[in-house]
Design a protein around this motif. Structure first.
Motif, PDB file in Angstrom:
ATOM      1  N   ASN A  55       0.827  -1.201   0.000  1.00 31.45           N
ATOM      2  CA  ASN A  55       0.000   0.000   0.000  1.00 31.45           C
ATOM      3  C   ASN A  55       0.868   1.262   0.000  1.00 31.45           C
ATOM      4  N   GLU A  56       1.889   1.269   0.846  1.00 29.37           N
ATOM      5  CA  GLU A  56       2.748   2.454   0.946  1.00 29.37           C
ATOM      6  C   GLU A  56       3.671   2.592  -0.267  1.00 29.37           C
ATOM      7  N   THR A  57       4.049   1.472  -0.872  1.00 24.36           N
ATOM      8  CA  THR A  57       4.843   1.524  -2.106  1.00 24.36           C
ATOM      9  C   THR A  57       4.048   2.192  -3.226  1.00 24.36           C
ATOM     10  N   GLN A  58       2.780   1.801  -3.357  1.00 21.49           N
ATOM     11  CA  GLN A  58       1.939   2.409  -4.386  1.00 21.49           C
ATOM     12  C   GLN A  58       1.746   3.899  -4.126  1.00 21.49           C
ATOM     13  N   GLN A  59       1.541   4.268  -2.864  1.00 21.59           N
ATOM     14  CA  GLN A  59       1.401   5.688  -2.524  1.00 21.59           C
ATOM     15  C   GLN A  59       2.680   6.460  -2.850  1.00 21.59           C
ATOM     16  N   LEU A  60       3.824   5.865  -2.556  1.00 20.53           N
ATOM     17  CA  LEU A  60       5.111   6.522  -2.804  1.00 20.53           C
ATOM     18  C   LEU A  60       5.278   6.839  -4.289  1.00 20.53           C
ATOM     19  N   PHE A  61       5.052   5.852  -5.147  1.00 20.10           N
ATOM     20  CA  PHE A  61       5.294   6.065  -6.573  1.00 20.10           C
ATOM     21  C   PHE A  61       4.214   6.914  -7.231  1.00 20.10           C
ATOM     22  N   ALA A  62       3.082   7.077  -6.531  1.00 28.09           N
ATOM     23  CA  ALA A  62       2.029   7.957  -7.045  1.00 28.09           C
ATOM     24  C   ALA A  62       2.286   9.431  -6.725  1.00 28.09           C
ATOM     25  N   LEU A  63       3.328   9.716  -5.940  1.00 27.15           N
ATOM     26  CA  LEU A  63       3.662  11.109  -5.626  1.00 27.15           C
ATOM     27  C   LEU A  63       4.047  11.847  -6.909  1.00 27.15           C
ATOM     28  N   PRO A  64       3.908  13.192  -6.909  1.00 27.09           N
ATOM     29  CA  PRO A  64       4.321  13.968  -8.084  1.00 27.09           C
ATOM     30  C   PRO A  64       5.797  13.722  -8.420  1.00 27.09           C
ATOM     31  N   GLU A  65       6.094  13.720  -9.706  1.00 28.47           N
ATOM     32  CA  GLU A  65       7.456  13.441 -10.177  1.00 28.47           C
ATOM     33  C   GLU A  65       8.486  14.345  -9.496  1.00 28.47           C
ATOM     34  N   GLU A  66       8.152  15.617  -9.385  1.00 27.38           N
ATOM     35  CA  GLU A  66       9.090  16.577  -8.789  1.00 27.38           C
ATOM     36  C   GLU A  66       9.386  16.212  -7.328  1.00 27.38           C
ATOM     37  N   GLU A  67       8.369  15.782  -6.616  1.00 31.30           N
ATOM     38  CA  GLU A  67       8.560  15.401  -5.213  1.00 31.30           C
ATOM     39  C   GLU A  67       9.447  14.163  -5.108  1.00 31.30           C
ATOM     40  N   LYS A  68       9.203  13.179  -5.961  1.00 35.45           N
ATOM     41  CA  LYS A  68      10.035  11.966  -5.933  1.00 35.45           C
ATOM     42  C   LYS A  68      11.485  12.301  -6.267  1.00 35.45           C
ATOM     43  N   ARG A  69      11.679  13.136  -7.272  1.00 33.04           N
ATOM     44  CA  ARG A  69      13.056  13.462  -7.687  1.00 33.04           C
ATOM     45  C   ARG A  69      13.818  14.230  -6.604  1.00 33.04           C
TER      46      ARG A  69
END
Length: 318
Positions: A55-69
Motif C-alpha cells: 500500500n505504501e509503495t503504491q502511494q510513494l510512486f504515485a507522488l508527483p514526479e518533482e517530489e520523488k526526484r
C-alpha cells in the motif's frame, strides 16, 4: 520461446526447516543447483506487514514526479532513496529498463564502522508511517534470509551458522520497484536479462506474470509462477563466485506484459542480501575439484566487487 511445463522451479516450505534442517537444505540446494532459483512458501514475513508495504509503495510512486526526484541523489549509485524511470540498464543491454525504484538499506548507529560504505537511509515525508513499515520489513527479510543462508551452508557442508558473521552488518538493500504502464509499442523490456550481484535475492511480488529465468539445460526462457504469497529466491553472483559456480547465478528478466495488461502498473519488492563490505569472497575449498578447478584464485572484498558491478550496470559513472 518458453520452456515446456516439464521443467518447473519447485515450491518449498521454509516451515519444514525446523523439523528437518538437512532435508530442507538438500531440497533448497538441489533447486539452486538445477535452476539457480527456488520458490519458498511459509517464509515467515507477516502478511499484514507485506500488505502495508504494498500500500505504501503504491502511494510513494504515485507522488508527483518533482517530489520523488527530490529524494534522488545524483552520483550515489542509487544506493538510497529514489532512482527515476529509465536509469538502470542491464549489462551489455541496448535499452534502459522501464522501471523506477526506491532503495532502503540497513539502519546503522551513528559512528558505525561501515558508515563510510553504507549510506544513511533517505525517508520520504509521505506516505505517513513509511519509515516504520520498511524498517520492520527489512528486519523480517533479514530473518528469512538468515534461515535460507543456514540451509545453503548445510548444503555446502559448512556449519549452519557459517554465514552469520558475514551478514551480521550486511550491506543488504530492499528495493521497491514500480514498472509503470507502458505503450503497446514500447522499446526495451521492464527489466533486461541480468544476474544479481549479491549473495541471494528474496523477492515478493512475482505473482504478476513477467519474471522469467534462462534455463541452462534447455537454453529456453522459463516463466516463474509462484503461488500467492510465496517468495522467489535466487542465487546472486557473490554466492556463485564463493561456491565456484556449484550454485549458479541464473540470468533472468521481466518481460513486457501482453497488450491487454500494458495499461497496468507492476510492483515488486526484491531484498538483495549482501554480506558486510569487508567480507572476503574467497572460493570455498570444498567446491574446488579436478573437474571444477578454482575459477577465482584471487579473492575480492564484497565492497570492491559491488563497486565493479555498479559501474557495469550504469548506476555509478566512472
Amino acid at each position: 520461446m518458453l520452456d515446456t511445463p516439464s521443467a518447473q522451479v519447485p515450491t518449498l516450505s521454509l516451515a519444514d526447516q525446523a523439523r528437518d534442517p538437512q532435508g530442507f537444505a538438500a531440497a533448497l540446494g538441489g533447486s539452486f543447483e538445477r535452476f539457480g532459483f527456488a520458490i519458498v512458501a511459509d517464509h515467515g514475513v507477516p502478511q499484514d506487514l507485506i500488505d502495508r508495504a504494498w500500500n505504501e509503495t503504491q502511494q510513494l510512486f504515485a507522488l508527483p514526479e518533482e517530489e520523488k526526484r527530490g529524494y534522488h541523489v545524483p552520483g550515489a549509485g542509487g544506493a538510497r532513496g529514489y532512482t527515476p524511470f529509465k536509469t538502470e540498464i542491464a549489462k551489455d543491454a541496448k535499452h534502459v529498463d522501464l522501471k523506477e525504484f526506491w532503495h532502503v538499506g540497513r539502519e546503522l548507529p551513528v559512528g558505525h564502522r561501515f558508515a563510510g560504505e553504507m549510506a544513511a537511509n533517505i525517508w520520504p515525508e509521505r506516505p505517513a508511517g513509511f519509515k516504520d513499515t520498511f524498517v520492520e520489513l527489512f528486519s523480517a527479510f533479514d530473518t528469512a534470509g538468515d534461515k535460507l543462508l543456514s540451509a545453503i551452508a548445510l548444503h555446502l557442508g559448512l556449519d549452519a551458522k557459517w554465514f552469520d558473521p558475514a551478514v551480521r552488518d550486511g550491506n543488504s538493500v530492499l528495493r521497491l520497484l514500480h514498472y509503470p504502464p507502458i505503450p503497446v509499442d514500447a522499446e526495451g523490456v521492464r527489466a533486461g536479462a541480468h544476474e544479481d550481484i549479491n549473495l541471494i535475492t528474496l523477492l515478493l511480488g512475482a505473482e504478476e506474470a513477467g519474471l522469467e529465468l534462462l534455463d541452462r539445460q534447455s537454453g529456453r526462457w522459463l516463466a516463474i509462477k509462484p503461488p500467492e504469497g510465496a517468495m522467489v529466491v535466487n542465487v546472486g553472483d557473490m554466492l556463485q563466485r564463493l561456491t565456484n559456480h556449484v550454485l549458479p547465478s541464473t540470468t533472468h528478466r521481466v518481460i513486457n506484459p501482453p497488450p491487454e495488461r500494458r495499461g497496468h502498473s507492476r510492483y515488486s519488492m526484491p531484498f538483495f542480501l549482501h554480506p558486510a563490505p569487508d567480507f572476503l569472497i574467497q572460493t570455498l575449498p570444498q567446491t574446488i575439484t579436478p573437474e571444477n578447478p578454482d575459477r577465482y584464485p584471487e579473492p575480492i572484498s564484497a565492497q570492491d566487487y559491488l563497486m565493479q558491478r555498479l559501474v557495469e550496470i550504469g548506476l555509478i559513472k566512472k
